[in-house]
Design a protein around this motif. Sequence first.
Motif, PDB file in Angstrom:
ATOM      1  N   UNK A   1       0.824  -1.204   0.000  1.00 24.01           N
ATOM      2  CA  UNK A   1       0.000   0.000   0.000  1.00 24.01           C
ATOM      3  C   UNK A   1       0.856   1.250   0.000  1.00 24.01           C
ATOM      4  N   UNK A   2       0.309   2.312  -0.575  1.00 20.27           N
ATOM      5  CA  UNK A   2       0.878   3.650  -0.465  1.00 20.27           C
ATOM      6  C   UNK A   2      -0.295   4.625  -0.458  1.00 20.27           C
ATOM      7  N   UNK A   3      -0.039   5.804   0.071  1.00 19.10           N
ATOM      8  CA  UNK A   3      -1.080   6.821   0.217  1.00 19.10           C
ATOM      9  C   UNK A   3      -0.608   8.099  -0.450  1.00 19.10           C
TER      10      UNK A   3
ATOM     11  N   UNK B   1      -7.765  11.782   0.043  1.00 22.45           N
ATOM     12  CA  UNK B   1      -6.724  10.809   0.340  1.00 22.45           C
ATOM     13  C   UNK B   1      -6.979   9.628  -0.569  1.00 22.45           C
ATOM     14  N   UNK B   2      -5.971   9.230  -1.335  1.00 19.68           N
ATOM     15  CA  UNK B   2      -6.094   8.088  -2.230  1.00 19.68           C
ATOM     16  C   UNK B   2      -5.176   6.986  -1.740  1.00 19.68           C
ATOM     17  N   UNK B   3      -5.756   5.809  -1.566  1.00 17.33           N
ATOM     18  CA  UNK B   3      -5.011   4.635  -1.151  1.00 17.33           C
ATOM     19  C   UNK B   3      -4.732   3.793  -2.381  1.00 17.33           C
ATOM     20  N   UNK B   4      -3.446   3.474  -2.591  1.00 16.80           N
ATOM     21  CA  UNK B   4      -3.027   2.627  -3.701  1.00 16.80           C
ATOM     22  C   UNK B   4      -2.683   1.249  -3.166  1.00 16.80           C
ATOM     23  N   UNK B   5      -3.115   0.229  -3.888  1.00 19.67           N
ATOM     24  CA  UNK B   5      -2.760  -1.154  -3.575  1.00 19.67           C
ATOM     25  C   UNK B   5      -1.995  -1.693  -4.769  1.00 19.67           C
TER      26      UNK B   5
ATOM     27  N   UNK C   1      -3.166  29.081   8.490  1.00 24.15           N
ATOM     28  CA  UNK C   1      -2.182  29.431   9.520  1.00 24.15           C
ATOM     29  C   UNK C   1      -1.403  28.216  10.036  1.00 24.15           C
ATOM     30  N   UNK C   2      -1.938  27.015   9.817  1.00 22.95           N
ATOM     31  CA  UNK C   2      -1.260  25.771  10.227  1.00 22.95           C
ATOM     32  C   UNK C   2      -1.422  24.750   9.102  1.00 22.95           C
ATOM     33  N   UNK C   3      -0.728  24.984   7.975  1.00 15.47           N
ATOM     34  CA  UNK C   3      -0.942  24.138   6.784  1.00 15.47           C
ATOM     35  C   UNK C   3      -0.445  22.712   6.957  1.00 15.47           C
ATOM     36  N   UNK C   4      -1.057  21.824   6.190  1.00 16.57           N
ATOM     37  CA  UNK C   4      -0.595  20.443   6.117  1.00 16.57           C
ATOM     38  C   UNK C   4       0.755  20.442   5.400  1.00 16.57           C
ATOM     39  N   UNK C   5       1.771  19.793   5.984  1.00 16.23           N
ATOM     40  CA  UNK C   5       3.092  19.796   5.337  1.00 16.23           C
ATOM     41  C   UNK C   5       3.090  18.978   4.046  1.00 16.23           C
ATOM     42  N   UNK C   6       3.848  19.446   3.051  1.00 23.08           N
ATOM     43  CA  UNK C   6       3.990  18.714   1.791  1.00 23.08           C
ATOM     44  C   UNK C   6       5.267  17.885   1.863  1.00 23.08           C
ATOM     45  N   UNK C   7       5.262  16.789   1.130  1.00 26.50           N
ATOM     46  CA  UNK C   7       6.454  15.959   1.075  1.00 26.50           C
ATOM     47  C   UNK C   7       6.105  14.491   1.140  1.00 26.50           C
ATOM     48  N   UNK C   8       7.144  13.667   1.284  1.00 28.74           N
ATOM     49  CA  UNK C   8       6.960  12.218   1.381  1.00 28.74           C
ATOM     50  C   UNK C   8       7.358  11.779   2.777  1.00 28.74           C
ATOM     51  N   UNK C   9       6.451  11.074   3.417  1.00 28.90           N
ATOM     52  CA  UNK C   9       6.626  10.638   4.796  1.00 28.90           C
ATOM     53  C   UNK C   9       6.309   9.147   4.883  1.00 28.90           C
ATOM     54  N   UNK C  10       6.391   8.602   6.086  1.00 26.76           N
ATOM     55  CA  UNK C  10       6.002   7.218   6.345  1.00 26.76           C
ATOM     56  C   UNK C  10       5.121   7.185   7.572  1.00 26.76           C
ATOM     57  N   UNK C  11       4.263   6.179   7.640  1.00 28.90           N
ATOM     58  CA  UNK C  11       3.508   5.946   8.862  1.00 28.90           C
ATOM     59  C   UNK C  11       4.480   5.290   9.848  1.00 28.90           C
TER      60      UNK C  11
ATOM     61  N   UNK D   1       4.149   2.323   5.759  1.00 31.28           N
ATOM     62  CA  UNK D   1       3.491   2.726   4.515  1.00 31.28           C
ATOM     63  C   UNK D   1       3.928   4.136   4.123  1.00 31.28           C
ATOM     64  N   UNK D   2       4.228   4.316   2.840  1.00 28.19           N
ATOM     65  CA  UNK D   2       4.623   5.624   2.311  1.00 28.19           C
ATOM     66  C   UNK D   2       3.405   6.537   2.175  1.00 28.19           C
ATOM     67  N   UNK D   3       3.570   7.800   2.571  1.00 34.73           N
ATOM     68  CA  UNK D   3       2.520   8.816   2.473  1.00 34.73           C
ATOM     69  C   UNK D   3       3.101  10.019   1.748  1.00 34.73           C
ATOM     70  N   UNK D   4       2.547  10.307   0.583  1.00 34.42           N
ATOM     71  CA  UNK D   4       2.993  11.458  -0.208  1.00 34.42           C
ATOM     72  C   UNK D   4       1.919  12.529  -0.120  1.00 34.42           C
ATOM     73  N   UNK D   5       2.304  13.726   0.316  1.00 33.76           N
ATOM     74  CA  UNK D   5       1.366  14.833   0.449  1.00 33.76           C
ATOM     75  C   UNK D   5       1.729  15.898  -0.574  1.00 33.76           C
ATOM     76  N   UNK D   6       0.768  16.191  -1.464  1.00 31.25           N
ATOM     77  CA  UNK D   6       0.986  17.168  -2.542  1.00 31.25           C
ATOM     78  C   UNK D   6      -0.045  18.275  -2.466  1.00 31.25           C
TER      79      UNK D   6
END
Length: 124
Positions: free
Chosen positions: A17-19, A28-32, A48-58, A119-124
């Motif tokens: 899985x990846x998100x 939020x899109x979950x890929x299998x 004032x408190x934005x969601x950070x962009x980038x690639x993270x992990x759970x 699991x990888x989480x990419x936020x764009x």
Amino acid sequence: MYFHSYIDPLRAPVAKYSITINVSNRRLTLFQNGKVFKSYPIAVGKPSTPTPRGTFRIINKAFNPGGPFGARWLGLSRKGYGIHGTNNPASIGKAVSNGCIRLHNPNIIELYNLVPVGTSVRIV
């Protein structure tokens, strides 16, 4: 001769899985295994408190963290941020959080049950 086919459960293929989180579309899109599997509406960080962009992990998971975190928590490798449920379902679809990603509780429960730590989480 008769050969019985046997699948060793320890060698059975495991879904990967990846998100991907699209902040502007609030989805939020979950890929299998590289293919779209599920998609959920989300709430994201306010200006004032934005969601950070980038690639993270759970990096951790919590069952019933309570309060504003709703039914489940998926902690991200960006300290202090996560994907979680909500005690305010009317917030879904809006930019209102302190940077975390909120889902309806039934959706975070489903996601929590599917994705493992790592699991990888990419936020764009």
